[in-house]
Enzyme design. Structure first.
Site, PDB file in Angstrom:
ATOM      1  CE1 TYR A   1      -3.817   2.349   0.326  1.00 34.47           C
ATOM      2  CE2 TYR A   1      -2.469   3.403   2.014  1.00 34.47           C
ATOM      3  CZ  TYR A   1      -3.563   3.417   1.167  1.00 34.47           C
ATOM      4  OH  TYR A   1      -4.386   4.514   1.143  1.00 34.47           O
TER       5      TYR A   1
ATOM      6  CE  LYS B   1      -3.363   5.064  -2.154  1.00 31.35           C
ATOM      7  NZ  LYS B   1      -4.381   5.460  -3.161  1.00 31.35           N
TER       8      LYS B   1
END
Length: 242
Positions: free
Chosen positions: A165, A169
Site C-alpha cells: 500500500y 501510493k
C-alpha cells in the site's frame, strides 16, 4: 456554482469518494459515479439525486480495460468532454504483513488498482479532459506514500510498514509528477491529495477523521483556479513532503 461541469470519481459509491461527490455536487458539478458494483453505484446515484445533485452511474473496474474503454465512450457520447477526473479507487491487501514476508502476488494486485489502473484510466480520459477549458486531475494518495515521512521515526504512523500500500501510493505520487510535467504548459493541473487516516470501510472505520474532513482537500484540488499549483502533494494543511 459550477453548472454543467462534469467530474468522474472512481470508487464513488461510498466513503471518501461518495462524500467528495456530495461536496462537488452541491457546487453544481454533474457527478459521474464510477463503481464496480452496479447496485451500489446506482444506489449512490439515487441518494445524490434526492439531494438535488445531478448524477450518473458508470460501471468501472480500473483493472479492466474493457470497462475503462466503455466509460470513455459513454462520457464522450453523453457529455462530449470531462472537466475533472478524481482517481479515488484504491485497495490494500494484507497490509500488516512485514515486507520480508509479503506475497508478491498480492503486491501486484494492489499495484494493478492503485497505480496501473490510475495510469490507464487517466490516459483514456485525457482526450476528454483536453476538451475542457480548465481540466483537473486529482490522484487520491496517502501520507503513507511519503518517503520523507516514512523515513522519520517520529512520524505519527511510523509503526505502519505496509509494503504494497505505502509503496503503491509513493508510485502514485511519482505518476502525478510525471503527468503534471507533461502538461505543465497547458491548462491541465494534476495533483495528489492526502485525505488522512479516515474512518471508512477501507480500514473497518478505525480512522480518527471523518469523510467530510477527508474530502476537503480533494474538492479544493478539483476546483483550483488558473493560478493554482500542479504536480504537487497536499493535505488540508498544505504541502505534504514527497
Amino acid at each position: 456554482m459550477s453548472q454543467n461541469k462534469t467530474v468522474f470519481i472512481t470508487g464513488a459509491n461510498k466513503g471518501i469518494g461518495y462524500e467528495t461527490a456530495q461536496q462537488l455536487g452541491r457546487q453544481g458539478y454533474t457527478i459521474l459515479v464510477g463503481a464496480r458494483d452496479e447496485s451500489r453505484g446506482q444506489e449512490a446515484v439515487e441518494n445524490l439525486l434526492t439531494q438535488g445533485i445531478t448524477a450518473h452511474f458508470i460501471q468501472l473496474d480500473v483493472t479492466d480495460t474493457a470497462t475503462i474503454e466503455t466509460a470513455s465512450r459513454y462520457i464522450e457520447q453523453q457529455f462530449g468532454s470531462l472537466d475533472v477526473l478524481i482517481n479515488n479507487a484504491g485497495v490494500s491487501i494484507d497490509a500488516m504483513s512485514p515486507p520480508s514476508q509479503y506475497k508478491v502476488a498480492n503486491m501486484r494486485l494492489v499495484y494493478d488498482t492503485n497505480v496501473f489502473g490510475v495510469v490507464e484510466l487517466t490516459q483514456h480520459m485525457l482526450p476528454l479532459l483536453q476538451k475542457s477549458s480548465a481540466p483537473r486531475i486529482v490522484n487520491v494518495s496517502s501520507g503513507l506514500g511519503s518517503l520523507t515521512q516514512n523515513s522519520d521515526p517520529n512520524y505519527e504512523y511510523a509503526a505502519f510498514n505496509g509494503l504494497a500500500y505505502a509503496s503503491s501510493k509513493a508510485s502514485l505520487n511519482a505518476v502525478t509528477v510525471m503527468f503534471a510535467k507533461e502538461f505543465k504548459d497547458t491548462t491541465l493541473k494534476v495533483n495528489a491529495a492526502d485525505p488522512g487516516y479516515t474512518a471508512t470501510d477501507f480500514n473497518d472505520n478505525t480512522g480518527p477523521r471523518s469523510v467530510e474532513q477527508a474530502a476537503t482537500i480533494i474538492v479544493e484540488l478539483a476546483t483550483l483556479d488558473e493560478k493554482g499549483p500542479t504536480g504537487q502533494f497536499f493535505d488540508e494543511n498544505g504541502v505534504v513532503p514527497w
